[in-house]
Design an enzyme around this catalytic site. Sequence first.
Site, PDB file in Angstrom:
ATOM      1  N   SER A  21       0.856  -1.139  -0.039  1.00 24.43           N
ATOM      2  CA  SER A  21      -0.011  -0.045   0.163  1.00 24.43           C
ATOM      3  C   SER A  21       1.008   1.432   0.037  1.00 24.43           C
ATOM      4  O   SER A  21       2.063   1.253  -0.435  1.00 24.43           O
ATOM      5  CB  SER A  21      -0.972   0.041   1.044  1.00 24.43           C
ATOM      6  OG  SER A  21      -1.902   1.039   1.167  1.00 24.43           O
ATOM      7  N   ASN A  22       0.304   2.405   0.573  1.00 25.09           N
ATOM      8  CA  ASN A  22       1.116   3.599   0.419  1.00 25.09           C
ATOM      9  C   ASN A  22       0.321   4.562   1.632  1.00 25.09           C
ATOM     10  O   ASN A  22      -0.354   4.028   2.374  1.00 25.09           O
ATOM     11  CB  ASN A  22       1.100   4.286  -0.769  1.00 25.09           C
ATOM     12  CG  ASN A  22      -0.517   4.466  -1.351  1.00 25.09           C
ATOM     13  OD1 ASN A  22      -1.223   5.360  -0.566  1.00 25.09           O
ATOM     14  ND2 ASN A  22      -0.916   3.779  -2.215  1.00 25.09           N
ATOM     15  N   ASP A  23       1.177   5.632   1.852  1.00 29.23           N
ATOM     16  CA  ASP A  23       0.679   6.393   2.771  1.00 29.23           C
ATOM     17  C   ASP A  23      -0.449   7.367   2.720  1.00 29.23           C
ATOM     18  O   ASP A  23      -0.682   8.247   3.786  1.00 29.23           O
ATOM     19  CB  ASP A  23       1.989   7.239   3.095  1.00 29.23           C
ATOM     20  CG  ASP A  23       3.250   6.640   3.926  1.00 29.23           C
ATOM     21  OD1 ASP A  23       2.873   5.518   4.465  1.00 29.23           O
ATOM     22  OD2 ASP A  23       4.070   6.960   3.847  1.00 29.23           O
ATOM     23  N   SER A  24      -1.129   7.213   1.863  1.00 26.89           N
ATOM     24  CA  SER A  24      -2.301   8.217   1.801  1.00 26.89           C
ATOM     25  C   SER A  24      -3.478   7.976   2.828  1.00 26.89           C
ATOM     26  O   SER A  24      -3.886   6.658   2.973  1.00 26.89           O
ATOM     27  CB  SER A  24      -3.137   7.842   0.199  1.00 26.89           C
ATOM     28  OG  SER A  24      -4.189   8.546   0.332  1.00 26.89           O
TER      29      SER A  24
END
Length: 405
Positions: free
Chosen positions: A211-214
């Site tokens: 995933s990512n930090d959004s």
Amino acid sequence: MWKGKNVTVFVTGGIAAFKAATLVRLFVKAGANVEVAMTKSACEFITPLTFQVLTKNKVHIDTFDEDEANKVQHIHLADQTDVAIVVPATANTIAKMANGIADNFVTSTLLATTAPIYVVPAMNEHMWENPATVRNVKQLVEDGKSVIEPATGFLAEGYDGKGRLPEPEEIFEQVTFFESRREYKSPLEGKTILITAGGTKERIDPVRYISNDSSGKMGYALAKAASILGAKVQLVSTTKQLKVPYGVQVTYVESALEMHDAVTQLFPKTDIAVMVAAVSDYYVAKRSNQKIKKQQNESGLMLELLENPDILKKLGHSKREGQVVIGFAAETTNVLEYAKAKLEKKKADVIIANDVSNSRIGFNSDHHQVTLLTKDGHIVNLPEKSKEELALNIWESLLEEKIIH
Ligand code: PMT
């Protein structure tokens, strides 16, 4: 929105009167000057002193308690009120309001004020369903009052039913929402807007993902602002951590493929699509149904990644006449150059570029700074602000640039 506004809370005699104290506190905390007027029956449930301490204002109860010779108290209060809230509103006070009866301080002031009036009923379910109450509530709505429906739940009588006062936070949110709408004059009325938010999760196995930090904060802020500006908003979100803004419909998804399916389904009925979500470009080809065990060899674990559909590009290339497609570009270098390339490649109407190498803004921060690049070659810089404030500025810029008509 509440700084310097005069909010008058009218408390009438029901067991839920104690909840009015929390509501008063919320308005005081938001910067409003709050006055409280109570019926004599309300004073049986909560003391005026509670409200006086919370508001630092004298509480109004008796119409004939005219201690200032140069003012008629109930008319003075009616005239200075910007927003009136009757909470809890008993069946008795509702009946009086519906018929223009002014026989105490509360009902006289309510009859005299020209401010918007919110009525928040709370009563026994059978009283709420009584044809007389139904008729009176209908009359209030016809007269232009806003009625916030009671909640269903455990009543003071010891059984479940409709008639509970909604929680003060919910009342505050609804009143704030409708007053903001009034203030901004609904320039997006009639528009259906689709917004994506959050980072997609690409599962590796049942307990691991890419995933990512959004955080979803920017997408939710744009959804809230669009709803305040009068639009019908559909949010496609990967996160369940954020409060869904009042009036916004949400569809929860996890992966890019799920987001693609939800967006594709909603897009035909959409006027404006804004892709704020940080969508993974790849997914794991073979997702394991069991937790993957630590590998017993030295070469480690190889994951095969396949390309996800580019949702924004698909929307840009398939949009019909009149539909507007807006994307974001999260860049760490050459921000405007890469954003311009995305604008052209994805056939978007606007790309909103942000420099995500700056940790004060962007991913998971409460602040943001963006630059809008329009397909007509216009560049609009919006300075750093809270995401909620910036979201309103983004919609205002899109209207000013005539991207949205
Ligand atoms: O969520 P927050 O914590 O508030 O942070 C906000 C944000 C930094 C996530 C937001 O401002 C932002 O930049 N969103 C876009 C993130 C991103 O994925 O950018 P990108 O440059 O990789 O993608 C460009 C555009 O294509 C985006 O609109 C993206 O939604 C879209 N896209 C990308 C890949 C893909 N497979 N399909 C897409 O539709």
